[in-house]
Design a protein around this motif. Sequence first.
Motif, PDB file in Angstrom:
ATOM      1  N   ALA A 185       0.844  -1.202   0.000  1.00 21.51           N
ATOM      2  CA  ALA A 185       0.000   0.000   0.000  1.00 21.51           C
ATOM      3  C   ALA A 185       0.878   1.250   0.000  1.00 21.51           C
ATOM      4  O   ALA A 185       0.606   2.222  -0.728  1.00 21.51           O
ATOM      5  CB  ALA A 185      -0.918  -0.002   1.222  1.00 21.51           C
ATOM      6  N   GLU A 186       1.920   1.224   0.814  1.00 26.20           N
ATOM      7  CA  GLU A 186       2.878   2.336   0.850  1.00 26.20           C
ATOM      8  C   GLU A 186       3.482   2.555  -0.535  1.00 26.20           C
ATOM      9  O   GLU A 186       3.640   3.690  -0.993  1.00 26.20           O
ATOM     10  CB  GLU A 186       3.963   2.035   1.874  1.00 26.20           C
ATOM     11  N   ALA A 187       3.816   1.469  -1.213  1.00 20.81           N
ATOM     12  CA  ALA A 187       4.425   1.558  -2.546  1.00 20.81           C
ATOM     13  C   ALA A 187       3.448   2.151  -3.561  1.00 20.81           C
ATOM     14  O   ALA A 187       3.824   2.990  -4.391  1.00 20.81           O
ATOM     15  CB  ALA A 187       4.883   0.173  -2.991  1.00 20.81           C
ATOM     16  N   MET A 188       2.193   1.708  -3.514  1.00 20.06           N
ATOM     17  CA  MET A 188       1.204   2.250  -4.450  1.00 20.06           C
ATOM     18  C   MET A 188       1.036   3.755  -4.237  1.00 20.06           C
ATOM     19  O   MET A 188       0.936   4.533  -5.195  1.00 20.06           O
ATOM     20  CB  MET A 188      -0.144   1.544  -4.269  1.00 20.06           C
ATOM     21  N   PHE A 189       1.013   4.159  -2.960  1.00 19.30           N
ATOM     22  CA  PHE A 189       0.898   5.584  -2.662  1.00 19.30           C
ATOM     23  C   PHE A 189       2.113   6.351  -3.180  1.00 19.30           C
ATOM     24  O   PHE A 189       1.988   7.444  -3.740  1.00 19.30           O
ATOM     25  CB  PHE A 189       0.742   5.800  -1.157  1.00 19.30           C
ATOM     26  N   ASP A 190       3.299   5.768  -3.012  1.00 20.61           N
ATOM     27  CA  ASP A 190       4.522   6.426  -3.483  1.00 20.61           C
ATOM     28  C   ASP A 190       4.502   6.618  -4.997  1.00 20.61           C
ATOM     29  O   ASP A 190       4.887   7.673  -5.509  1.00 20.61           O
ATOM     30  CB  ASP A 190       5.744   5.608  -3.090  1.00 20.61           C
ATOM     31  N   ILE A 191       4.065   5.590  -5.715  1.00 23.42           N
ATOM     32  CA  ILE A 191       4.018   5.710  -7.180  1.00 23.42           C
ATOM     33  C   ILE A 191       2.983   6.755  -7.582  1.00 23.42           C
ATOM     34  O   ILE A 191       3.202   7.538  -8.521  1.00 23.42           O
ATOM     35  CB  ILE A 191       3.725   4.341  -7.821  1.00 23.42           C
ATOM     36  N   GLY A 192       1.872   6.790  -6.878  1.00 19.33           N
ATOM     37  CA  GLY A 192       0.901   7.849  -7.132  1.00 19.33           C
ATOM     38  C   GLY A 192       1.483   9.223  -6.869  1.00 19.33           C
ATOM     39  O   GLY A 192       1.201  10.181  -7.594  1.00 19.33           O
ATOM     40  N   SER A 193       2.330   9.332  -5.844  1.00 18.18           N
ATOM     41  CA  SER A 193       2.984  10.601  -5.543  1.00 18.18           C
ATOM     42  C   SER A 193       3.911  11.025  -6.670  1.00 18.18           C
ATOM     43  O   SER A 193       3.993  12.202  -7.022  1.00 18.18           O
ATOM     44  CB  SER A 193       3.775  10.497  -4.240  1.00 18.18           C
ATOM     45  N   ILE A 194       4.627  10.057  -7.232  1.00 12.57           N
ATOM     46  CA  ILE A 194       5.504  10.349  -8.368  1.00 12.57           C
ATOM     47  C   ILE A 194       4.686  10.909  -9.525  1.00 12.57           C
ATOM     48  O   ILE A 194       5.042  11.915 -10.140  1.00 12.57           O
ATOM     49  CB  ILE A 194       6.259   9.077  -8.796  1.00 12.57           C
ATOM     50  N   ALA A 195       3.565  10.253  -9.809  1.00 11.38           N
ATOM     51  CA  ALA A 195       2.713  10.725 -10.907  1.00 11.38           C
ATOM     52  C   ALA A 195       2.153  12.107 -10.610  1.00 11.38           C
ATOM     53  O   ALA A 195       2.063  12.961 -11.491  1.00 11.38           O
ATOM     54  CB  ALA A 195       1.582   9.723 -11.148  1.00 11.38           C
ATOM     55  N   GLY A 196       1.772  12.329  -9.351  1.00 12.95           N
ATOM     56  CA  GLY A 196       1.259  13.643  -8.988  1.00 12.95           C
ATOM     57  C   GLY A 196       2.309  14.717  -9.149  1.00 12.95           C
ATOM     58  O   GLY A 196       2.021  15.822  -9.634  1.00 12.95           O
ATOM     59  N   SER A 197       3.563  14.422  -8.779  1.00 16.59           N
ATOM     60  CA  SER A 197       4.648  15.375  -8.943  1.00 16.59           C
ATOM     61  C   SER A 197       4.908  15.677 -10.415  1.00 16.59           C
ATOM     62  O   SER A 197       5.385  16.756 -10.760  1.00 16.59           O
ATOM     63  CB  SER A 197       5.930  14.834  -8.304  1.00 16.59           C
ATOM     64  N   ALA A 198       4.608  14.728 -11.272  1.00 19.94           N
ATOM     65  CA  ALA A 198       4.784  14.918 -12.714  1.00 19.94           C
ATOM     66  C   ALA A 198       3.525  15.466 -13.374  1.00 19.94           C
ATOM     67  O   ALA A 198       3.432  15.510 -14.600  1.00 19.94           O
ATOM     68  CB  ALA A 198       5.181  13.600 -13.364  1.00 19.94           C
ATOM     69  N   ASN A 199       2.555  15.885 -12.545  1.00 20.33           N
ATOM     70  CA  ASN A 199       1.309  16.472 -13.045  1.00 20.33           C
ATOM     71  C   ASN A 199       0.527  15.496 -13.914  1.00 20.33           C
ATOM     72  O   ASN A 199      -0.002  15.853 -14.966  1.00 20.33           O
ATOM     73  CB  ASN A 199       1.592  17.770 -13.814  1.00 20.33           C
ATOM     74  N   ILE A 200       0.450  14.247 -13.464  1.00 22.01           N
ATOM     75  CA  ILE A 200      -0.382  13.231 -14.116  1.00 22.01           C
ATOM     76  C   ILE A 200      -1.442  12.820 -13.099  1.00 22.01           C
ATOM     77  O   ILE A 200      -1.323  11.793 -12.417  1.00 22.01           O
ATOM     78  CB  ILE A 200       0.444  12.006 -14.567  1.00 22.01           C
ATOM     79  N   PRO A 201      -2.508  13.629 -12.937  1.00 25.03           N
ATOM     80  CA  PRO A 201      -3.449  13.388 -11.839  1.00 25.03           C
ATOM     81  C   PRO A 201      -4.178  12.054 -11.932  1.00 25.03           C
ATOM     82  O   PRO A 201      -4.538  11.476 -10.909  1.00 25.03           O
ATOM     83  CB  PRO A 201      -4.417  14.572 -11.942  1.00 25.03           C
ATOM     84  N   GLU A 202      -4.401  11.555 -13.159  1.00 24.29           N
ATOM     85  CA  GLU A 202      -5.126  10.286 -13.289  1.00 24.29           C
ATOM     86  C   GLU A 202      -4.342   9.141 -12.652  1.00 24.29           C
ATOM     87  O   GLU A 202      -4.910   8.292 -11.962  1.00 24.29           O
ATOM     88  CB  GLU A 202      -5.403   9.980 -14.773  1.00 24.29           C
TER      89      GLU A 202
END
Length: 591
Positions: free
Chosen positions: A298-315
């Motif tokens: 779960a921590e890993a999924m959140f981290d990858i989502g954070s990476i995408a958010g930092s790259a402005n990929i909200p989906e």
Amino acid sequence: MIEISRPFGSPQPRLRRPGLLPGLCLIVGLVTGCASGGSSASVAAEAPHYVLTGGSIPKPPVPTKSVFGAYLAGNFAVRHHDDLGALGYYNLILRNGSGNDSNTIAARSLQIAVDAGRMDLALPLARQIAKAEPDNPLVNLILAVSSFKQGHVKEATALSARLPGDGLFVLFSSMLNAWGAAAEKPDMPDGLESALAPLSRDPQVAGLGIIHRALIEDLANQDGAAERDYRAALAMGTPPLRLIELAGNFLERSGKRSDAADLYRTFTQASGAAMGIAPVLSTGKPSRIIATPAQGLAEAMFDIGSIAGSANIPEVALLGTRLALVLRPDYPQAQFSLAESYAARDQIDEARAAYHAIPRSAPLSWAARIADAQLLIKLHRSADALAVIKPMIAARPQEAEPEIILGDLLRATGDQDGAIAAYSKALSLVGPDAPKPQLWQLYFSRGAAREQGSHWAAGEADLRQAMTYFRDPVLLNYLGFALVVRDEKLDEARELIQKAVALSPNTAAYVDSLGWADYHLKQYKKAKESLEQATLLAPGNAEINDHLGDAYWRCGQRAEAMLQWRRALSLSPDETLAKAIHAKLGGKKLP
């Protein structure tokens, strides 16, 4: 023109990981893979028939019998973030059957169901799609996470092996394999290094591998290796809150409470306890934050989502957050991130519900209450916002953030003197050694309140003090325009505004301010040119159109001026501006 609701906004809790931003190529794979629903080669010769099952099926907001009508209505619902409405319309299309287009509609429905948190619908649909498209990346990712949660680790890693070898899928598969190894052999995970190898080869995502290697080593009671990697992760840059929590928790459990205290103290001093977040030592030996491989994934999924958010990929950011919540529903960081996603899409009720789901015992609870109050201010629900803020001030009278939010609330309701008092209290609480962003915010906010509350001399001093910290375009424009409307220091005012325009040339408010500065400098032709550009950038703004009318009048273009004033009047100006425009149209108080 001045555009300001809050000059800086509340410093947000740093939930993201350091040094984990991938290149664009790591993002594209996931988005295009999901959008296409897999390669064309995997589409069956005869289009399969899909249907939403497994839970309460959303109904279309407006019934329709037309497949094309349902398609248009579904797309409209998607654009307006009505996920359940979109699912209702798309389900009508799926039930009707639509040839090869059913693959596209099924893929869209799957993505929307995940975004909406409707895994009861997403999982059965993913299994249907998998039969026709066994290599569909999004399908295999969702099914892998679901299998992992159910304890079927071998099945999860087998599905992970079907993910593409590029894009963000490298991160997803690496994390699934690494935490799968931890689940298969808790004491000494085999295959950990090979699972994380793709990350270690890329310096842009190497930090993700280091953090999760530390977490897995910690869970396996390999304390020496875990401490080495926690400290390596902390040394990679400014550590975010979550890494401070994880590393501090390990240090406390390892009997190194003084090291943990130093870590917490350094973080709090650097962040200024933004949003009321200040890690503190536990009263006794704390429990593990990550106690199971599923929680680690779960921590890993959140981290990858954070990476995408930092790259402005909200989906993709939302996808990572949702998958994290599948694995760990009581995950405050993911709940907070979900609330932020909703707020960014103006789904205010959903955002508030997500903030309220964070338990009061979680460190992020205080930040969630602050964010909830900010949403209420945005909704102009002043009494409700006050009901949230007042108890927070009473509970923590030495916390600055609730006073800042109170100042924002009072300024929004027109109580400038009350706002000034709240900001002044916050400034006394943070002290002169507070982080520069916080001092910038407070002096700007109090300066704006003083300017709007007829305390101009003190307001100008605050705004100039804020400029000693950051010369942000919002501040440059604010101070410049405030000088212009008072016919003070016009050359300096124009220079300030020109710098704001240079930093943000397509911001209509700044271009309007530049034109208005030239107008006050009696450079009417230059003013007209800037104001025409501003109206192109913001054609629906009454104040900008009124300014252009004044410039036309001064340039001798009387018919154009009258037309521009009438247009401004049609754009719902406030009462003061409307009265001034009526006077000009009536031949009184002309420029």
